[in-house]
Motif scaffolding. Structure first.
Motif, PDB file in Angstrom:
ATOM      1  N   GLU A  34      69.813 -40.652   0.239  1.00 49.62           N
ATOM      2  CA  GLU A  34      70.906 -39.804   0.727  1.00 49.62           C
ATOM      3  C   GLU A  34      70.427 -38.877   1.845  1.00 49.62           C
ATOM      4  O   GLU A  34      71.084 -38.735   2.888  1.00 49.62           O
ATOM      5  N   VAL A  35      69.299 -38.252   1.612  1.00 48.11           N
ATOM      6  CA  VAL A  35      68.782 -37.269   2.575  1.00 48.11           C
ATOM      7  C   VAL A  35      68.389 -37.942   3.880  1.00 48.11           C
ATOM      8  O   VAL A  35      68.740 -37.470   4.976  1.00 48.11           O
ATOM      9  N   ILE A  36      67.656 -39.045   3.781  1.00 45.09           N
ATOM     10  CA  ILE A  36      67.199 -39.725   4.995  1.00 45.09           C
ATOM     11  C   ILE A  36      68.388 -40.224   5.806  1.00 45.09           C
ATOM     12  O   ILE A  36      68.416 -40.115   7.044  1.00 45.09           O
ATOM     13  N   SER A  37      69.401 -40.755   5.141  1.00 45.22           N
ATOM     14  CA  SER A  37      70.599 -41.214   5.850  1.00 45.22           C
ATOM     15  C   SER A  37      71.274 -40.058   6.578  1.00 45.22           C
ATOM     16  O   SER A  37      71.736 -40.204   7.714  1.00 45.22           O
ATOM     17  N   ALA A  38      71.323 -38.893   5.921  1.00 49.07           N
ATOM     18  CA  ALA A  38      71.935 -37.721   6.540  1.00 49.07           C
ATOM     19  C   ALA A  38      71.126 -37.249   7.749  1.00 49.07           C
ATOM     20  O   ALA A  38      71.697 -36.883   8.786  1.00 49.07           O
ATOM     21  N   VAL A  39      69.818 -37.267   7.638  1.00 54.79           N
ATOM     22  CA  VAL A  39      68.964 -36.850   8.757  1.00 54.79           C
ATOM     23  C   VAL A  39      69.160 -37.778   9.953  1.00 54.79           C
ATOM     24  O   VAL A  39      69.315 -37.325  11.098  1.00 54.79           O
ATOM     25  N   ILE A  40      69.157 -39.083   9.697  1.00 54.57           N
ATOM     26  CA  ILE A  40      69.334 -40.055  10.779  1.00 54.57           C
ATOM     27  C   ILE A  40      70.675 -39.848  11.474  1.00 54.57           C
ATOM     28  O   ILE A  40      70.780 -39.896  12.707  1.00 54.57           O
ATOM     29  N   ALA A  41      71.725 -39.591  10.684  1.00 50.81           N
ATOM     30  CA  ALA A  41      73.053 -39.384  11.259  1.00 50.81           C
ATOM     31  C   ALA A  41      73.084 -38.139  12.150  1.00 50.81           C
ATOM     32  O   ALA A  41      73.676 -38.150  13.241  1.00 50.81           O
ATOM     33  N   VAL A  42      72.461 -37.063  11.706  1.00 50.55           N
ATOM     34  CA  VAL A  42      72.438 -35.832  12.496  1.00 50.55           C
ATOM     35  C   VAL A  42      71.615 -36.025  13.767  1.00 50.55           C
ATOM     36  O   VAL A  42      71.996 -35.554  14.850  1.00 50.55           O
ATOM     37  N   LEU A  43      70.507 -36.735  13.668  1.00 51.16           N
ATOM     38  CA  LEU A  43      69.685 -37.000  14.847  1.00 51.16           C
ATOM     39  C   LEU A  43      70.468 -37.784  15.894  1.00 51.16           C
ATOM     40  O   LEU A  43      70.395 -37.492  17.092  1.00 51.16           O
ATOM     41  N   ARG A  44      71.209 -38.770  15.445  1.00 46.45           N
ATOM     42  CA  ARG A  44      71.996 -39.579  16.378  1.00 46.45           C
ATOM     43  C   ARG A  44      73.058 -38.736  17.087  1.00 46.45           C
ATOM     44  O   ARG A  44      73.321 -38.915  18.275  1.00 46.45           O
ATOM     45  N   LYS A  45      73.647 -37.817  16.357  1.00 45.85           N
ATOM     46  CA  LYS A  45      74.763 -37.040  16.900  1.00 45.85           C
ATOM     47  C   LYS A  45      74.300 -35.836  17.711  1.00 45.85           C
ATOM     48  O   LYS A  45      74.835 -35.558  18.794  1.00 45.85           O
ATOM     49  N   GLY A  46      73.311 -35.107  17.189  1.00 49.60           N
ATOM     50  CA  GLY A  46      72.952 -33.836  17.823  1.00 49.60           C
ATOM     51  C   GLY A  46      71.505 -33.672  18.224  1.00 49.60           C
ATOM     52  O   GLY A  46      71.133 -32.653  18.806  1.00 49.60           O
ATOM     53  N   GLY A  47      70.646 -34.645  17.890  1.00 53.90           N
ATOM     54  CA  GLY A  47      69.243 -34.539  18.247  1.00 53.90           C
ATOM     55  C   GLY A  47      68.446 -33.696  17.274  1.00 53.90           C
ATOM     56  O   GLY A  47      68.960 -33.225  16.249  1.00 53.90           O
ATOM     57  N   TYR A  48      67.200 -33.490  17.616  1.00 50.46           N
ATOM     58  CA  TYR A  48      66.247 -32.824  16.727  1.00 50.46           C
ATOM     59  C   TYR A  48      66.681 -31.410  16.352  1.00 50.46           C
ATOM     60  O   TYR A  48      66.579 -31.002  15.191  1.00 50.46           O
ATOM     61  N   GLU A  49      67.147 -30.654  17.324  1.00 49.16           N
ATOM     62  CA  GLU A  49      67.500 -29.253  17.075  1.00 49.16           C
ATOM     63  C   GLU A  49      68.659 -29.116  16.093  1.00 49.16           C
ATOM     64  O   GLU A  49      68.812 -28.071  15.467  1.00 49.16           O
TER      65      GLU A  49
END
Length: 214
Positions: A34-49
């Motif tokens: 769950e967590v890794i999927s959420a991180v990947i989704a946020v990275l795709r949308k908004g980047g590292y920051e």
């Protein structure tokens, strides 16, 4: 003098599995997924920051403490989420040096087109400030990948497809460096055609002197 708990925390490695050894708590693979999927989704949308422990915890409906038991900081969480995309053994044994190296750098090309490309600059900046994180990423990502590519060159030498007087470490830097450079500075794109050309240049350098292209 540091407490034993503080020493354990300072030496905690990158991997999520190691976190369970420090805490002694059983792992729940569903939480990791769950967590890794959420991180990947946020990275795709908004980047590292855009990635924060609080935000990811809210996204997956978990307590912040649940995430901190697994990853001691955002930088470790992001690193764990993206480095798995690279794979440890990218240079498959295709029977030719060109085929092996093309397999290896194609995995790099694909990864940098995805979340890892969005996170690379932030991770590099954090690695400059966090020696333990930098050591973990080198150990868990760079070392096995370079070993895989080094073995591909060794196979080529055994087939008399490569000369044996090379500086292999320098060649590996030359092979992979353009992907990192273009991803970080974004002065030019990187296509599959570019990927193949990079491999062709390296193969020309490696090929024994006087040997014609096979």
């Amino acid at each position: 003098m540091k407490s034993s708990r503080a020493r354990r925390k300072a030496k905690a490695p990158l991997s999520s599995s190691a976190a369970s050894k420090v805490t002694g708590r059983p792992r729940d693979a569903r939480i990791d997924t769950e967590v890794i999927s959420a991180v990947i989704a946020v990275l795709r949308k908004g980047g590292y920051e855009a990635v924060t422990i609080d935000g990811i915890a809210r996204n997956v409906g978990r307590a912040r403490s649940t995430l901190y038991r697994r990853w001691r900081s955002k930088r470790h969480l992001v690193a764990y989420a993206v480095v798995g995309e690279l794979g440890e053994h990218p240079a498959a044994d295709t029977g030719t040096l060109r085929g092996d190296l093309l397999c290896a750098v194609t995995t790099l090309w694909r990864a940098f087109r995805g979340p890892l490309g969005h996170a690379l600059a932030g991770l590099v900046a954090d690695m400059a400030q966090d020696a333990a994180l930098a050591s973990s990423i080198r150990r868990e990502v760079m070392v096995p990948r370079r070993r895989s590519m080094r073995e591909a060159i060794e196979r080529a030498c055994a087939r008399d497809e490569a000369c044996d007087d090379m500086n292999v470490e320098l060649l590996l830097d030359m092979l992979t460096g353009p992907f990192y450079f273009r991803t970080l500075f974004r002065h030019a794109s990187m296509s599959l055609k570019d990927t193949a050309q990079i491999v062709d240049y390296i193969v020309r350098v490696i090929r024994p002197h006087g040997q014609t292209k096979r």
